[in-house]
Write an enzyme that holds these catalytic residues in place. Structure first.
Site, short mmCIF file in Angstrom:
data_model
loop_
_atom_site.label_atom_id
_atom_site.label_comp_id
_atom_site.label_asym_id
_atom_site.label_seq_id
_atom_site.Cartn_x
_atom_site.Cartn_y
_atom_site.Cartn_z
CG ASP A 151 -0.22 -6.55 44.87
OD1 ASP A 151 -1.30 -7.16 45.03
OD2 ASP A 151 0.48 -6.13 45.81
CE LYS A 333 -2.61 -11.41 43.84
NZ LYS A 333 -1.84 -10.36 44.52
CG ASP A 356 2.03 -9.78 44.36
OD1 ASP A 356 0.85 -10.01 44.03
OD2 ASP A 356 2.35 -8.91 45.18
#
Length: 460
Positions: A151, A333, A356
């Site tokens: 990230d 993601k 995330d």
């Protein structure tokens, strides 16, 4: 808060906002339209659950090997008894002594301890290095990692604005000389911005250890701020407000900074353009070293961010990433991680935010920054206590060392039995070599001690 963009995002009447994000300036009235299962957090939890269910778990090889060795010991003892009694014609006492020796020497102590001892030592080493292992199988998988996805905001970068460049600009359209130095421009700007709570202002203030006091401070909403510093009228303004003031800034360097996705503000002193200050999300100094070392280890490095293309490209270029994905929405993601896995790569994901969590769960190895959100930490397999991306290299290195040490112990324990069991059964009887139960017990104990010493020699 969720997309990972480093710059504050302007919101106006009717725009959606996310619970937990910070209102930078002014005041807002918010209407709650989603609660419970419809909230974003609940959607993230569902994505995490789905990803975790798809992950497989390896079985304990050492446990299975020790179980088989137990069967082999019993079977070997029975065969030894049968051969010496019925085929070789020896008395029962002789055959029993050989049988007992076989079963003593084949006791799977060394094989049973071969892996657990290494696990205990590696866990202690990991904890001492600031690595908390929550899932052992994922840690062991780290030795085969072929790609690490990071990230950006808060992981490769510090997640805060900081000054990256200070430019001197001509004091007038007809002059090419500069009346002030870079440090003076930054000093005057920090003095004015010290009274502002805007993230850009705080980034400028943080770049100076001390700044002179400001008088007559005035914030210009959405445009900048001004005040009097050491008798000089100082203005720190946005590019838009600079145009409104009728001041033109022509410099090729400004276009380059803009192409890197940096935020640029201008400093005017006594009405004249003195300089420009560029700010961006500060790249952690450890990030460059982490990327470099991972490449040396043969691991591809990638970045996954919701930030815009220009910022992502600049960060990727600065630290030497192999690949990056920009403007990725939170719910996309995990899908990006699956895309990389579909290439046949074993993937680790490193992140710190709520957005995330699904990607951390989807990856073969999920690594959370210790200073990140509780959702990310709870989802990850390994936690970096020091919030240092360089520790990702330590995970791979320690995992590889641990696996090598496990193999050494397993080979020793298995190899020892391959040689020792036939000798204990009397294979060298005609050569005058015959082992008793006491000698068998001594050899069995020695093999266990060797395995234990070898485990203690593990280094990260």
């Amino acid at each position: 808060m969720l997309t990972g963009e480093s710059a504050p995002i302007t919101r106006s009447t009717g725009d959606p906002v996310i619970g937990g994000s910070i209102n930078g300036e002014g005041s807002i009235t918010v209407e709650v339209r989603k609660t419970g299962a419809d909230s974003f957090l609940s959607q993230v939890i569902e994505l995490v659950r789905a990803a975790q269910e798809s992950k497989s778990r390896t079985q304990d090889l050492a446990g299975r090997a020790a179980q088989w060795l137990t069967f082999i010991a019993l079977f070997g003892g029975a065969i030894t008894m049968f051969v010496w009694t019925f085929l070789m014609g020896k008395d029962f006492a002789f055959a029993m002594e050989r049988t007992v020796t076989v079963m003593v020497i084949a006791c799977p102590h060394a094989l049973g301890l071969a892996v657990p001892l290494v696990v205990a030592v590696s866990t202690a080493l990991a904890a001492g290095s600031g690595l908390l292992i929550r899932d052992r199988s994922a840690f062991e998988t780290a030795r085969d990692l072929q790609a690490v996805i990071f990230d950006k905001t808060g992981t490769l970068t510090e997640g805060r604005f900081g000054v990256t460049d200070t430019l001197l600009l001509a004091a007038s359209s007809t002059s090419s000389t500069h009346e002030y130095s870079e440090s003076e421009v930054l000093r005057y700007a920090a003095a004015v911005e010290a009274r502002s709570e805007h993230p850009i202002a705080q980034g400028i203030v943080a770049a100076m250890s001390r700044a002179p006091p400001v008088e007559g401070f005035r914030a210009i909403p959405g445009k900048g701020a001004d005040g009097t510093v050491e008798g000089k009228q100082v203005q720190v303004v946005s590019p838009g407000h600079l145009k409104e003031l009728g001041v033109e800034a022509k410099d090729a360097r400004l276009e380059e900074l803009s192409s890197q996705g940096k935020t640029v503000v201008f400093v005017l002193i006594d009405g004249g353009l003195a300089g420009a200050i560029a700010l961006a999300d500060i790249i952690r100094p450890e990030s460059r070293r982490a990327i470099s070392r991972l490449k040396e280890m043969g691991v591809r490095t990638m970045m996954l961010t919701g930030d815009n293309e220009r910022v992502a490209e600049w960060v990727a270029r600065e630290i030497g990433l192999d690949e990056y994905f920009a403007e990725v929405l939170p719910d996309e993601k995990a899908e990006k991680v699956r895309e990389v896995q579909a290439r046949g790569l074993r993937v680790a994901m490193t992140g710190d935010g709520v957005n995330d969590a699904p990607a951390l769960a989807q990856a073969d190895v999920g690594i959370a920054i210790g200073a990140g959100t509780d959702v990310a930490v709870e989802t990850a397999d390994i936690i970096l206590v020091r919030s240092n991306p360089e520790d990702v290299t330590a995970i791979v290195r320690l995992s590889r060392s641990t696996y090598r040490k496990m193999l050494q112990n397993l080979w020793w324990a298995a190899g020892y039995n391959i040689i020792a069991i036939p000798i204990a059964a009397g294979a060298l009887y005609r050569a005058g070599i015959l082992l008793g139960p006491a000698v068998g017990a001594l050899l069995m104990s020695a093999s266990t001690v060797i395995v234990a010493i070898n485990a203690r020699l593990l280094r990260g």
